[in-house]
Enzyme design. Sequence first.
Site, PDB file in Angstrom:
ATOM      1  N   TYR A 150      37.991  47.820  41.958  1.00 30.12           N
ATOM      2  CA  TYR A 150      37.840  47.811  43.414  1.00 30.12           C
ATOM      3  C   TYR A 150      38.521  46.573  43.966  1.00 30.12           C
ATOM      4  O   TYR A 150      38.373  45.483  43.398  1.00 30.12           O
ATOM      5  CB  TYR A 150      36.351  47.798  43.788  1.00 30.12           C
ATOM      6  CG  TYR A 150      36.079  47.688  45.276  1.00 30.12           C
ATOM      7  CD1 TYR A 150      36.402  48.723  46.143  1.00 30.12           C
ATOM      8  CD2 TYR A 150      35.479  46.546  45.807  1.00 30.12           C
ATOM      9  CE1 TYR A 150      36.143  48.622  47.506  1.00 30.12           C
ATOM     10  CE2 TYR A 150      35.216  46.437  47.175  1.00 30.12           C
ATOM     11  CZ  TYR A 150      35.551  47.475  48.014  1.00 30.12           C
ATOM     12  OH  TYR A 150      35.289  47.367  49.367  1.00 30.12           O
ATOM     13  N   ASP A 245      42.810  40.057  40.683  1.00 27.89           N
ATOM     14  CA  ASP A 245      41.815  40.060  41.758  1.00 27.89           C
ATOM     15  C   ASP A 245      40.535  39.470  41.189  1.00 27.89           C
ATOM     16  O   ASP A 245      39.792  40.128  40.473  1.00 27.89           O
ATOM     17  CB  ASP A 245      41.595  41.484  42.281  1.00 27.89           C
ATOM     18  CG  ASP A 245      40.585  41.504  43.423  1.00 27.89           C
ATOM     19  OD1 ASP A 245      40.026  40.439  43.741  1.00 27.89           O
ATOM     20  OD2 ASP A 245      40.352  42.597  43.984  1.00 27.89           O
ATOM     21  N   LYS A 273      33.814  35.903  47.743  1.00 26.75           N
ATOM     22  CA  LYS A 273      32.441  35.743  47.253  1.00 26.75           C
ATOM     23  C   LYS A 273      32.049  34.277  47.013  1.00 26.75           C
ATOM     24  O   LYS A 273      31.824  33.562  47.984  1.00 26.75           O
ATOM     25  CB  LYS A 273      32.223  36.631  46.024  1.00 26.75           C
ATOM     26  CG  LYS A 273      32.477  38.112  46.401  1.00 26.75           C
ATOM     27  CD  LYS A 273      31.900  39.144  45.481  1.00 26.75           C
ATOM     28  CE  LYS A 273      31.958  40.510  46.140  1.00 26.75           C
ATOM     29  NZ  LYS A 273      32.996  41.403  45.676  1.00 26.75           N
TER      30      LYS A 273
HETATM   31  C1  PLP Z   1      33.995  42.221  46.639  1.00 26.96           C
HETATM   32  C2  PLP Z   1      35.383  42.431  46.160  1.00 26.96           C
HETATM   33  C3  PLP Z   1      36.461  42.615  47.038  1.00 26.96           C
HETATM   34  C4  PLP Z   1      36.268  42.717  48.535  1.00 26.96           C
HETATM   35  O1  PLP Z   1      35.769  41.542  49.072  1.00 26.96           O
HETATM   36  P1  PLP Z   1      35.061  41.622  50.531  1.00 26.96           P
HETATM   37  O2  PLP Z   1      34.707  40.194  50.811  1.00 26.96           O
HETATM   38  O3  PLP Z   1      33.890  42.513  50.363  1.00 26.96           O
HETATM   39  O4  PLP Z   1      36.063  42.146  51.464  1.00 26.96           O
HETATM   40  C5  PLP Z   1      37.731  42.713  46.522  1.00 26.96           C
HETATM   41  N1  PLP Z   1      37.949  42.656  45.199  1.00 26.96           N
HETATM   42  C6  PLP Z   1      36.950  42.491  44.316  1.00 26.96           C
HETATM   43  C7  PLP Z   1      37.252  42.389  42.856  1.00 26.96           C
HETATM   44  C8  PLP Z   1      35.634  42.381  44.769  1.00 26.96           C
HETATM   45  O5  PLP Z   1      34.649  42.249  43.889  1.00 26.96           O
END
Ligand code: PLP
Length: 436
Positions: A150, A245, A273
């Site tokens: 994701y 990511d 995060k």
């Molecule tokens: C949570 C997450 C996102 C999105 O971040 P948001 O702050 O919710 O927009 C993107 N990539 C990864 C791997 C994530 O865990």
Amino acid sequence: METLQQINRTKSAALFEQAKQYFPGGVNSPVRAFKSVEGTPLFFKKGEGCRVTDEDGNEFIDFCCSWGPLILGHAPKPVIDAITETAANGTSFGAPTRLENELAELILNNNRYLEKIRFVSSGTEAVMSAIRLARGVTGKSKVLKFEGCYHGHVDALLVKAGSGLVTFGESTSAGIPEGFVRETLVLPLNDPELLEETLRKQAHEIACVIIEPIPANNGLLLQAKEFLGFLREKCTEYGVLLIFDEVISGFRVGFEGAAGHYGIQPDIVTYGKIIGGGMPVGAYGASRAIMSNVSPDGPVYQAGTLSGNPVAMAAGKAAVIELLKEGFYEKLAAKTEAFLSKITSYCTVKGYEVTFPSAGSIFWIAFSKNTIRTAEGIDAGSMSHFKVLHRELLKRGVYLGPSGYEVGFVSAAHSEEDLDLAAAMMCEAMDVVFER
Ligand SMILES: *Cc1c(COP(=O)(O)O)cnc(C)c1O
């Protein structure tokens, strides 16, 4: 076995009814709606350490931790002090502040995989900007992603594998133009042959490969280090940029995230995060050469009215200082391991079909004995077990994110006693799951 009362959710349920008048599904982010578990969402009013209290006064040991940001637990004093002191002097200027430098300095001086960084306001924004940067640098347009990773709600990444191997994907959301979907290739994780074949045939149009090096948004699909190493090698060979990511894994599995954990240098890294200490912050970073393409130095435009927001920077800085303390990650990982090994031993003796894959302080409850490395490996039917587990844990004062596809997080605020108690509750709840 003693049957416990359901928790009282009178106030939460009333607030949810009201929220449904205001927000689609009553929430401002879909997974909060409790669609995959029983009952209505709990509305929280307080968090302290590893505990949260809902509007009805129920208290829980929290393993959701705001989906990852709260590695220090709820309301850690250094972070709250930094927020209140900074906010008292103004919450936003739309001009640079010293705090941006200070957070960047702490990060860049302690991370061998980055030379420059740009702060944004969410993980999604970080990923979206990183993809634009990769396209701007390479002059190519396609993005290769992996099924089961994701990357936020970026248009071109809300795409899953279509039918047939290495074809174009299908969007997982309405409102995504066909043309965007055609720019995205989707491969299964952990398949080096298919990866190489795809790069051999299509690298001339692929700007970047994006991966969660520790995929933690669809179960915890731990990849073999060899696969990640192979990916790095092939991206270099074929002239494709590699984006890690690290919105979840960054500052979580170690200060240098998965890059440091595996010793692999990505071309661009995204964060979110934890980096904001519980405030909305994201970031992307890379070498000086790659970052020189970002506006105003270079032609890749990216901006933000509230980017580098002083209150959020102060929170991030206070959190990062804690993370840099000697032994922080070792201690957290050891606590997590002890917690999971207690539950694992119990479930093994009982012969329950469940395992607890983990990476540092991230864990997943997998209702399977197999090592699962691909999205396809997850049995959707096993989610009925999670539903029962979730309900039984709420009754016993333990809060997990409301979906079996989500991982759990242990924070520095979870003491050994808290974890022992939670482990005991987890074992009791597993008895209910398996002895229905
Ligand atoms: C949570 C997450 C996102 C999105 O971040 P948001 O702050 O919710 O927009 C993107 N990539 C990864 C791997 C994530 O865990």
